[in-house]
Design an enzyme around this catalytic site. Structure first.
Site, PDB file in Angstrom:
ATOM      1  N   CYS A  12       0.839  -1.199   0.000  1.00 47.38           N
ATOM      2  CA  CYS A  12       0.000   0.000   0.000  1.00 47.38           C
ATOM      3  C   CYS A  12       0.874   1.249   0.000  1.00 47.38           C
ATOM      4  O   CYS A  12       1.704   1.437   0.888  1.00 47.38           O
ATOM      5  CB  CYS A  12      -0.886  -0.018   1.249  1.00 47.38           C
ATOM      6  N   GLY A  13       0.674   2.113  -0.994  1.00 47.93           N
ATOM      7  CA  GLY A  13       1.455   3.351  -1.100  1.00 47.93           C
ATOM      8  C   GLY A  13       1.262   4.262   0.101  1.00 47.93           C
ATOM      9  O   GLY A  13       2.223   4.867   0.593  1.00 47.93           O
TER      10      GLY A  13
END
Length: 141
Positions: A12-13
């Protein structure tokens, strides 16, 4: 042991940006890859309470599991939603960060700045290039 913990998903960024902001403050947190080591039901209930948000705020409302279980339906109680998150940790929104100053669901990632007990040590830009901390150490709004 660090007094800062991040419930992290490296895919997840937002979670990666949050972890980088913590480290940019000179803090090496305890990193819990919650998909591999999910919180217990009691831990999840406490995290949600400490965040001061509704259960649905911590429920990730994207993805196949959410859709397959029909979790958009308001019929589900908070207890049922927590049970789903315990059974399917991918449903836990991330990242959740715990520090001496508080606990927060850090969406967007710069929300972590409100609970860090140390200032940023240098400029910081998110993976997409958005400047969060400029060269003068000022937070961009």
């Amino acid at each position: 042991m660090s007094d800062t913990t991040i419930y992290h998903n490296p895919q997840c960024g937002t979670s990666r940006n949050t972890l980088a902001l913590i480290r940019n403050a000179g803090i090496e947190p305890r990193v819990i890859h919650y998909l591999d080591t999910p919180p217990t039901r009691a831990e999840l209930v406490q995290l949600i309470a400490d965040c001061g948000v509704a259960v649905r705020d911590v429920l990730r409302n994207k993805g196949e599991v959410y859709d397959a279980l029909g979790l958009a339906d308001p019929k589900w109680s908070d207890d049922e939603l927590i049970d789903f998150m315990v059974a399917h940790p991918i449903l836990i929104n991330r990242p959740i960060v715990v520090t001496p100053k508080g606990t927060a669901l850090c969406r967007p990632s710069e929300k972590v700045l409100d609970i860090l007990h140390q200032p940023q040590q240098g400029p910081f830009s998110k993976e997409d290039g958005e400047v969060v901390i400029d060269a003068q150490g000022q937070r961009r709004v």
